[in-house]
Enzyme design. Sequence first.
Site, PDB file in Angstrom:
ATOM      1  N   TYR A 153       8.034 -38.423  -5.983  1.00  0.00           N
ATOM      2  CA  TYR A 153       9.095 -38.699  -5.017  1.00  0.00           C
ATOM      3  C   TYR A 153       8.754 -38.017  -3.684  1.00  0.00           C
ATOM      4  O   TYR A 153       8.579 -36.786  -3.650  1.00  0.00           O
ATOM      5  CB  TYR A 153      10.407 -38.177  -5.598  1.00  0.00           C
ATOM      6  CG  TYR A 153      11.550 -37.963  -4.636  1.00  0.00           C
ATOM      7  CD1 TYR A 153      12.202 -36.723  -4.589  1.00  0.00           C
ATOM      8  CD2 TYR A 153      12.038 -38.975  -3.818  1.00  0.00           C
ATOM      9  CE1 TYR A 153      13.269 -36.506  -3.750  1.00  0.00           C
ATOM     10  CE2 TYR A 153      13.115 -38.763  -2.970  1.00  0.00           C
ATOM     11  CZ  TYR A 153      13.725 -37.530  -2.934  1.00  0.00           C
ATOM     12  OH  TYR A 153      14.794 -37.302  -2.101  1.00  0.00           O
ATOM     13  N   ASP A 238      12.972 -32.757 -14.014  1.00  0.00           N
ATOM     14  CA  ASP A 238      13.997 -33.441 -13.223  1.00  0.00           C
ATOM     15  C   ASP A 238      14.359 -34.721 -13.977  1.00  0.00           C
ATOM     16  O   ASP A 238      13.586 -35.682 -13.996  1.00  0.00           O
ATOM     17  CB  ASP A 238      13.449 -33.749 -11.826  1.00  0.00           C
ATOM     18  CG  ASP A 238      14.512 -34.357 -10.915  1.00  0.00           C
ATOM     19  OD1 ASP A 238      15.533 -34.864 -11.432  1.00  0.00           O
ATOM     20  OD2 ASP A 238      14.330 -34.337  -9.689  1.00  0.00           O
ATOM     21  N   LYS A 277      22.257 -40.987  -9.283  1.00  0.00           N
ATOM     22  CA  LYS A 277      21.560 -42.202  -9.709  1.00  0.00           C
ATOM     23  C   LYS A 277      22.288 -42.881 -10.855  1.00  0.00           C
ATOM     24  O   LYS A 277      22.626 -44.053 -10.787  1.00  0.00           O
ATOM     25  CB  LYS A 277      20.119 -41.871 -10.126  1.00  0.00           C
ATOM     26  CG  LYS A 277      19.381 -41.020  -9.120  1.00  0.00           C
ATOM     27  CD  LYS A 277      19.141 -41.724  -7.803  1.00  0.00           C
ATOM     28  CE  LYS A 277      18.397 -40.832  -6.826  1.00  0.00           C
ATOM     29  NZ  LYS A 277      18.204 -41.482  -5.514  1.00  0.00           N
TER      30      LYS A 277
END
Lengths: 443, 510
Positions: A153, A238, A277
């Site tokens: 990311y 994560d 998300k």
Amino acid sequence: MAIEIEKPSSVRLSKVAISKTHGEDSPYFAGWKAYDENPYDEIHNQSGVIQMGLAENQVSFDLLEKYLEEHHEVSSWGKGAPGFRENALFQDYHGLKSFRQAMANFMEQIRGGKAKFDPDRIVLTAGATAANELLTFILADPGDVLLVPTPYYPGFDRDLRWRTGVKIVPIHCNSSNNFQITPEALEAAYQSAESMDLKVRGVLITNPSNPLGSTIQSSVLNDILDFAVHKNIHLVSDEIYSGSTFSPSEFVSIAEILRNRNYKDAERVHIVYSLSKDLGLPGFRVGTIYSYNDDVVTTARRMSSFTLISSQTQHLLACMLSNHEFTQNYIKTNRERLNKRYDMIIQGLKKAGIECLKGNAGLFCWMNLSPLLNEPTRQGELELWNIILNQVKLNISPGSSCHCSEPGWFRVCFANMSEQTLRVALQRIHKFMEQRKVCSVNQ
Amino acid sequence: MRLIVPLQGVVQGRGGLILGSLIPCALFYFLQLYLKRHRSPKPQSNPPSPTTSSPKLAEMTRTSSRSNLFSRSIGQVRISSRAISIAKPNESPYYIGLDKASEDPYDRLSNPDGVIQLGLSENRLCFDLIEKWMSENLGHSITGRDNGELNINGIATYQPFDGTMELKLAMAGFMSHIMGGAVTFEPSQVVLTAGATPAIETLCFCLADQGNAFLVPTPYYPGFDRDVKFRTGVELIPVHCRSTDNFALSITALDQAFNQTRKHGTKIRGILLSNPANPVGNLLSWEMLYAILDFAREKNIHVISDEIFAGSMYGNEEFVSMAEVLDSEGFDKNRVHIVYGLSKDLSLPGFRVGVIYSFNENVLAAARKLTRFSSVSAPTQRLLVSMLSDARFIEEYIKTNKRRLQNMHALFVAGLKGLNIRCADSSAGLYCWADMSKLISSYSEKGELELWDKLLNVGKINVTPGSACHCIEPGWFRCCFTTLAEEDIPVVLERIRKAVENTTDLLNSS
């Protein structure tokens, strides 16, 4: 008093303030600018840029809206607002117990009950961005290193490095084995850091992966944990997309791996989660750190003073996430819809002659456009990206901004738009590919 | 190490001093290694609950800390040096007192023997007004049901990290109003943060590097030590103010502190002020603000003005914002940054709403990007736009709040006077700065802390001792009175009286 007109001086700013580590000059963000200037709209601007670079989940809003409509009390502290006073004053960095309990339950549900979470190990932060930064502050000193598998990311460059002064050394992954992390790659990254005389403090993985859109296999998770134990470093997982796996059985959390090992070596493991998300609520700013290390929990809690979640939001979400019926239904329905979207985009891309990495999670797919590159380099990739942005009018994320070692891969988001818009995007891609075929035939 | 000396003699003949020092060091190392290997391992539970949680930390014994640090660096996984210092038990009375009061909170009816909280500057005097507003307006505010349509789209998705334009507009208007209308704040210069705490920290990250320092007048808000120092590595240099002139700041003192610090090789990057002051509650006059700006210009440093109590005025003086002085004088605005928030003036600390207001485009650009780490939650933004835009409500709130503050302040200060405890002159804030130096056994920090302890554990009231605020004169205490109802005041006074019963000065009070 005489008025002195002071000439504009060069009063100094800090290194942090003038640094470019925020990364907003990179293509990843340049695409966003192009979108902001000419955003697609189904009715008003059908030739605008379609935003496919934002990993946002809009497919399940209706479920949230329905819940809120049926449960007014959630947003109003009840008639006459009896609980309001306490809530408005509540700024305890422990966070609302009811909210932590609800988060723990939600995280357990997502994992099908295969892991248990203790609410007292949950530290709340205003978003996963803050959670990742906070953990970095705690686990590493300025100049130390975190190992991160590529592609990753783009925001990590900013979140993990900017204010913390910590460095990222990439763990290189490639398409030969579907970008899986290997023990050799882990070791190579570690050695690379050592050779630069840098101290490695941890590994940070994203599972399910962003930008790959796939879950990490159980055996690989075990390898990574073994590596962390062997080097005596931390492991941050994560798991922000854990609720966005298309099939519940395919996601294995590091929490499960630990449970299977009876929590041996757990004190080096920390999980990051967020509702941005899975629940599609990035505006609410809700993130968590779940740590098995007491010192990390204590320190993180204190540091969270800089990034507390509004007590109003905690209250609202505590009610919503404690509603078992709602969460069960939401998780199931959300998965199904994401799966459907994924299938739609994969089929569409396939018809256009484009292959993607086999994915099973997330709000995006990892598309392989390497056959289209003029030259198999980063430059070639950026040229292609520019064409796609300015001619095809799609903002997609080039693999180079994710530090992918192979040029030609792109991340394409599919959940932040309506099905109709997705169809339009796929049509544009199809047309673009057709035109290229014609061009190459005529050459 | 006493071992070295005799050993040196022993090895003097061959290899001399080097071996003489090496051998005992080696022996010492092996001894430690042996001890470490034979230390019993920590038991693992499944999944283990954290063994320490904040309230208990104060009671953690210090005897084992050295060995913990040592074992932490070998075998156990390491955490950063920053984290190690933050993880240490918090010994500041400020935090210990807050914890104790929250564990056993006073309630007039259900817990009359509990600890009365006078250590937290929270304003509870006007909650009834806010509650009323909430119950009349709420359904519409969170979910945007203005036209009957639920619109979670507006608040669920990613918002600008530095706040929505609507809230910036509303906040700029509110700030202007609450500061007396003498200044107009531009919404484009407003950066919203999750509370004033990250506003201060973010500014420090923008204005100073690790190892640099800010000058801060004492006594100061204990939280600054955390906000400025925890993660930025920036230091705070105290500029001492004294009771002889009611703790007013002097430019001479600023200058001295600046020069002293520079001599020691540390660069000063700015001055951190709170105006109205916390804990004293006094205001900076126009002349003083001007003088500070002049000083900052001369040294080419920044000024951070934390004006979070600007709307908590009870005195007759008028509040003057740093912005107001900037407006009318020809100072370079690039060095001035104002911090504000809704935790004090609007009693909403839980909602986490703070402001960085700067005139410096580069600082604004950097600060906006940094707000991604501490943004205001969207539903809260939506709610506040409604509330702050309700002109009638805000007008009523400001008026009533001032009146009630004045009332409580007058009653509380008069009550303390009755105990021969005088307070510093103040015009604002949610507290008074009380001089209890006559009640301490020895005129020292030790004496002050003994009194603090007595007040907390015998008197069962939590007040903040001046040493926690870095006050250079012992015996001063910050007492917040806005968490009380009028009926509680006599209770507080009685408890103070009881706690210091055997102090002769009190008994001889006129």
